[in-house]
Design a protein around this motif. Structure first.
Motif, PDB file in Angstrom:
ATOM      1  N   ASP A   1     -21.721 -21.301 -22.010  1.00  0.00           N
ATOM      2  CA  ASP A   1     -22.475 -20.066 -22.242  1.00  0.00           C
ATOM      3  C   ASP A   1     -21.735 -18.852 -21.683  1.00  0.00           C
ATOM      4  N   ALA A   2     -21.143 -19.010 -20.499  1.00  0.00           N
ATOM      5  CA  ALA A   2     -20.426 -17.888 -19.884  1.00  0.00           C
ATOM      6  C   ALA A   2     -19.206 -17.503 -20.713  1.00  0.00           C
ATOM      7  N   GLU A   3     -18.461 -18.489 -21.175  1.00  0.00           N
ATOM      8  CA  GLU A   3     -17.291 -18.190 -22.008  1.00  0.00           C
ATOM      9  C   GLU A   3     -17.708 -17.574 -23.334  1.00  0.00           C
ATOM     10  N   SER A   4     -18.811 -18.067 -23.918  1.00  0.00           N
ATOM     11  CA  SER A   4     -19.308 -17.486 -25.161  1.00  0.00           C
ATOM     12  C   SER A   4     -19.743 -16.032 -24.941  1.00  0.00           C
ATOM     13  N   ASP A   5     -20.407 -15.757 -23.813  1.00  0.00           N
ATOM     14  CA  ASP A   5     -20.817 -14.381 -23.509  1.00  0.00           C
ATOM     15  C   ASP A   5     -19.601 -13.470 -23.365  1.00  0.00           C
ATOM     16  N   PHE A   6     -18.570 -13.967 -22.706  1.00  0.00           N
ATOM     17  CA  PHE A   6     -17.370 -13.150 -22.542  1.00  0.00           C
ATOM     18  C   PHE A   6     -16.732 -12.827 -23.887  1.00  0.00           C
ATOM     19  N   ARG A   7     -16.604 -13.846 -24.760  1.00  0.00           N
ATOM     20  CA  ARG A   7     -16.022 -13.595 -26.083  1.00  0.00           C
ATOM     21  C   ARG A   7     -16.871 -12.601 -26.868  1.00  0.00           C
ATOM     22  N   SER A   8     -18.189 -12.758 -26.794  1.00  0.00           N
ATOM     23  CA  SER A   8     -19.076 -11.862 -27.531  1.00  0.00           C
ATOM     24  C   SER A   8     -18.931 -10.420 -27.043  1.00  0.00           C
ATOM     25  N   HIS A   9     -18.943 -10.236 -25.719  1.00  0.00           N
ATOM     26  CA  HIS A   9     -18.816  -8.880 -25.180  1.00  0.00           C
ATOM     27  C   HIS A   9     -17.436  -8.296 -25.484  1.00  0.00           C
ATOM     28  N   ALA A  10     -16.394  -9.124 -25.413  1.00  0.00           N
ATOM     29  CA  ALA A  10     -15.049  -8.633 -25.688  1.00  0.00           C
ATOM     30  C   ALA A  10     -14.895  -8.233 -27.157  1.00  0.00           C
ATOM     31  N   LEU A  11     -15.447  -9.043 -28.068  1.00  0.00           N
ATOM     32  CA  LEU A  11     -15.372  -8.705 -29.490  1.00  0.00           C
ATOM     33  C   LEU A  11     -16.170  -7.437 -29.795  1.00  0.00           C
ATOM     34  N   ASP A  12     -17.351  -7.323 -29.193  1.00  0.00           N
ATOM     35  CA  ASP A  12     -18.142  -6.103 -29.388  1.00  0.00           C
ATOM     36  C   ASP A  12     -17.394  -4.883 -28.856  1.00  0.00           C
ATOM     37  N   LEU A  13     -16.696  -5.081 -27.755  1.00  0.00           N
ATOM     38  CA  LEU A  13     -15.941  -3.976 -27.172  1.00  0.00           C
ATOM     39  C   LEU A  13     -14.839  -3.515 -28.121  1.00  0.00           C
ATOM     40  N   ALA A  14     -14.185  -4.465 -28.780  1.00  0.00           N
ATOM     41  CA  ALA A  14     -13.115  -4.111 -29.712  1.00  0.00           C
ATOM     42  C   ALA A  14     -13.665  -3.544 -31.013  1.00  0.00           C
ATOM     43  N   ALA A  15     -14.769  -4.132 -31.525  1.00  0.00           N
ATOM     44  CA  ALA A  15     -15.286  -3.724 -32.835  1.00  0.00           C
ATOM     45  C   ALA A  15     -16.042  -2.398 -32.770  1.00  0.00           C
ATOM     46  N   ALA A  16     -16.727  -2.153 -31.670  1.00  0.00           N
ATOM     47  CA  ALA A  16     -17.568  -0.946 -31.584  1.00  0.00           C
ATOM     48  C   ALA A  16     -17.095  -0.013 -30.480  1.00  0.00           C
ATOM     49  N   ARG A  17     -15.789   0.033 -30.296  1.00  0.00           N
ATOM     50  CA  ARG A  17     -15.249   0.836 -29.195  1.00  0.00           C
ATOM     51  C   ARG A  17     -15.614   2.314 -29.324  1.00  0.00           C
ATOM     52  N   ASP A  18     -15.460   2.856 -30.524  1.00  0.00           N
ATOM     53  CA  ASP A  18     -15.731   4.287 -30.713  1.00  0.00           C
ATOM     54  C   ASP A  18     -17.196   4.615 -30.460  1.00  0.00           C
ATOM     55  N   ASP A  19     -18.105   3.780 -31.019  1.00  0.00           N
ATOM     56  CA  ASP A  19     -19.531   4.029 -30.808  1.00  0.00           C
ATOM     57  C   ASP A  19     -19.899   3.915 -29.331  1.00  0.00           C
ATOM     58  N   LEU A  20     -19.343   2.914 -28.658  1.00  0.00           N
ATOM     59  CA  LEU A  20     -19.632   2.754 -27.235  1.00  0.00           C
ATOM     60  C   LEU A  20     -19.129   3.948 -26.435  1.00  0.00           C
ATOM     61  N   LEU A  21     -17.958   4.449 -26.837  1.00  0.00           N
ATOM     62  CA  LEU A  21     -17.390   5.592 -26.131  1.00  0.00           C
ATOM     63  C   LEU A  21     -18.232   6.846 -26.340  1.00  0.00           C
ATOM     64  N   VAL A  22     -18.697   7.045 -27.580  1.00  0.00           N
ATOM     65  CA  VAL A  22     -19.509   8.221 -27.885  1.00  0.00           C
ATOM     66  C   VAL A  22     -20.813   8.211 -27.094  1.00  0.00           C
ATOM     67  N   HIS A  23     -21.422   7.043 -26.972  1.00  0.00           N
ATOM     68  CA  HIS A  23     -22.711   6.932 -26.289  1.00  0.00           C
ATOM     69  C   HIS A  23     -22.565   6.659 -24.794  1.00  0.00           C
ATOM     70  N   GLY A  24     -21.338   6.670 -24.298  1.00  0.00           N
ATOM     71  CA  GLY A  24     -21.126   6.479 -22.869  1.00  0.00           C
ATOM     72  C   GLY A  24     -21.422   5.080 -22.375  1.00  0.00           C
ATOM     73  N   ARG A  25     -21.275   4.074 -23.242  1.00  0.00           N
ATOM     74  CA  ARG A  25     -21.609   2.697 -22.867  1.00  0.00           C
ATOM     75  C   ARG A  25     -20.397   1.808 -22.704  1.00  0.00           C
ATOM     76  N   ILE A  26     -19.205   2.376 -22.807  1.00  0.00           N
ATOM     77  CA  ILE A  26     -18.025   1.522 -22.786  1.00  0.00           C
ATOM     78  C   ILE A  26     -17.810   0.891 -21.419  1.00  0.00           C
ATOM     79  N   ASP A  27     -18.090   1.641 -20.349  1.00  0.00           N
ATOM     80  CA  ASP A  27     -17.929   1.071 -19.002  1.00  0.00           C
ATOM     81  C   ASP A  27     -18.934  -0.061 -18.765  1.00  0.00           C
ATOM     82  N   ALA A  28     -20.164   0.122 -19.271  1.00  0.00           N
ATOM     83  CA  ALA A  28     -21.177  -0.925 -19.118  1.00  0.00           C
ATOM     84  C   ALA A  28     -20.783  -2.172 -19.901  1.00  0.00           C
ATOM     85  N   GLN A  29     -20.182  -1.966 -21.096  1.00  0.00           N
ATOM     86  CA  GLN A  29     -19.754  -3.112 -21.891  1.00  0.00           C
ATOM     87  C   GLN A  29     -18.625  -3.861 -21.195  1.00  0.00           C
ATOM     88  N   ILE A  30     -17.691  -3.119 -20.635  1.00  0.00           N
ATOM     89  CA  ILE A  30     -16.597  -3.755 -19.882  1.00  0.00           C
ATOM     90  C   ILE A  30     -17.148  -4.513 -18.681  1.00  0.00           C
TER      91      ILE A  30
END
Length: 524
Positions: free
Chosen positions: A195-224
């Motif tokens: 589960d932990a490895e799956s969570d890491f992959r999910s968060h990492a993929l979301d970070l790569a796929a939605a980087r711009d949106d996360l940056l605009v909304h100020g959520r990139i640090d929380a995602q990292i």
């Protein structure tokens, strides 16, 4: 586990690999025991000769046996590695096929909830992980059990049962206790680690796929931070599993030390009493040392067990799906009643209405894919929701607007519905659907999704496949979408000819599709 092993052990290569695994351990244990006896006996003979006694000692046959065992061990090790991995790869192929077959037997409602990409990735990951079942658990476990049993018998015959039971018992007791504790702990940690490895992959993929949106909304640090937290959690669990492995090895080493010390004490006492030859006593000491090789794979088995167990649980849940029962009356007409409209053999029900009126929804309700929602839909003498899933699929076939073709030849796509169809039947069905012009004919290769066919050509291949299945009820959703009126009329005539004795339901807004309809349901 037994259900999985039955699938993976179908090939005789697995038995040959198991035999070679036993031979490797036997040769290794025999080599060390014989070498210990040979060195000790030669030393004792030399001492006796030095003391002035006449001693005859044959060095050639023991030396030849030592070299022979060394060669056997080397050859068997190579063969065991080659055959073991070959048998495992074959087993994974068989298991993957069985899992995909089990997935295809899932109820439609569950299949619709599965996204193709993640489901396929999960199948591949789990079946690949299960290569550890033979390599880490079954083959080493069977080989160790056989070798310890044979060693017990040989040592009991040569040195007495007390010596044999002490040496083998120390290894069995240490490995059994540490293994039981290690497997239980690994099973408890394996799920959270996955589960932990799956969570890491999910968060990492979301970070790569939605980087711009996360940056605009100020959520990139929380995602990292979420990704790194999952990584730290996975690392901590991996450290716990590694600590478990080290504890298992420590207990095994204590067992080996106890076996060796006991062999020295018991052997020395028996030699002093004249009940045991000194060279045989030395051989027992080396046997206590050699048997540690048989139980050494336990560490890796404990480390991998948690993840293997999780994969086994997921795969077994798929393999336990019941196989569909073939109905004897499959292909015979089954009366259909939709909202009081009865469609008998050879009749065509047309479902009309503008786009968005619910034509596809009504077809899905007739097909049992979604609840009828108050509609009266009866197949034969039962309401559609009361039909068992497997029986319903053998009676009724739906060709939706979006067709599903697999990578392969046209022949392979058509054979999915009629594996026993002849070449003439397949070619005739292509001609009926006006597809005999395709380059390569039945040997034309398609990629996943049906490319390079056009949408209309792919839909006609799906219709041909449905007709080859000869269902008791055929449902068509916009069957001639994208075709000109003349070709559409030819296709509908061919469909009516091949399904003349079964109820046919056509949902469409085109007149050419509904020209043969004998009854209508109009949707607003």
């Amino acid at each position: 586990m037994w259900q999985l092993w039955k699938v993976m052990a179908r090939s005789s290569a697995m038995l040959r690999a198991m035999g070679l695994a036993v031979l490797v351990l036997l040769a290794g244990v025999g080599l060390l025991m014989l070498s210990g006896w040979f060195i000790s006996a030669a030393a004792l003979a030399g001492l006796a000769g030095y003391a002035g006694g006449a001693v005859m000692f044959d060095v050639f046959r023991p030396a030849a046996a030592v070299r022979g065992l060394a060669l056997i061990r080397t050859a068997a090790r190579y063969g065991e590695r080659m055959l073991g991995h070959d048998a495992t790869l074959r087993a994974v192929v068989d298991l993957r096929g069985a899992v995909l077959s089990g997935l295809s037997d899932l109820p439609w409602q569950r299949l619709l909830m599965l996204r193709r990409g993640p489901a396929l990735a999960r199948v591949i990951a789990d079946t690949d992980r299960l290569d550890g079942l033979p390599l880490r658990l079954v083959l080493p476990g069977v080989a160790a059990a056989v070798v310890i049993l044979l060693s017990l018998l040989v040592l009991g015959w040569l040195a007495g049962w007390v010596m044999a039971l002490w040496i083998c018992g120390c290894h069995l007791l240490a490995s059994g206790l540490s293994g039981a504790w290690g497997f239980a702990r690994s099973a408890r940690l394996g799920g959270p680690l996955d589960d932990a490895e799956s969570d890491f992959r999910s968060h990492a993929l979301d970070l790569a796929a939605a980087r711009d949106d996360l940056l605009v909304h100020g959520r990139i640090d929380a995602q990292i931070a979420q990704a790194m937290a999952a990584e730290r959690r996975a690392g901590a669990l991996a450290d716990e599993i590694e600590a478990t492995e080290r504890a298992v090895v420590a207990v095994q080493e204590l067992g080996r030390l106890a076996a060796m010390v006991g062999a020295l004490v018991l052997g020395g006492r028996a030699v002093a009493q004249g009940a045991l030859d000194p060279a045989i006593a030395a051989m027992c000491f080396f046997a206590a040392l050699a048997l540690s090789e048989a139980v050494a794979p336990l560490r890796r088995a404990v480390g991998d067990w948690g993840r293997i167990r999780q994969a086994m649980l997921r795969v077994a849940a798929v393999l336990e799906q019941p196989m569909p029962r073939v109905r004897e009356n499959a292909g015979n007409p089954v009366p259909l009643v939709v909202d009081g409209v009865t469609v008998g053999p050879g009749e065509v029900l047309g479902i009309t209405g503008p786009s968005g009126a619910g034509k596809s929804t009504l077809l899905a309700q007739i097909a049992g894919l979604i609840p009828p929602a108050g509609r009266g839909i009866i197949l034969g003498v039962r309401e559609v929701q009361n039909w068992p899933e497997d029986e319903l699929r053998t009676v009724l076939t739906l060709v939706p607007q979006r067709t599903a073709l697999v990578a392969g030849t046209l022949r392979e796509n058509l054979a999915l519905a009629a594996p026993g169809a002849s070449e003439e039947e397949l070619a005739g069905m292509l001609a009926a659907m006006r597809l005999d012009h395709l380059p390569g004919g039945l040997d034309m290769r398609l990629s996943d999704g049906g490319a390079p066919l056009s949408g209309g050509e792919a839909r006609r291949v799906a219709i041909a496949r449905a007709l080859l299945k000869r269902p008791a009820i055929l449902l068509l959703d916009e069957p001639t979408e994208g075709l000109d009126d003349a070709l559409a009329a030819q296709i509908m005539t061919a469909i009516a000819r091949y399904s003349c004795d079964v109820p046919l339901v056509v949902a469409s807004h085109r007149r050419c599709d509904l020209a043969l309809a004998t009854q209508f349901i109009a949707l607003d």
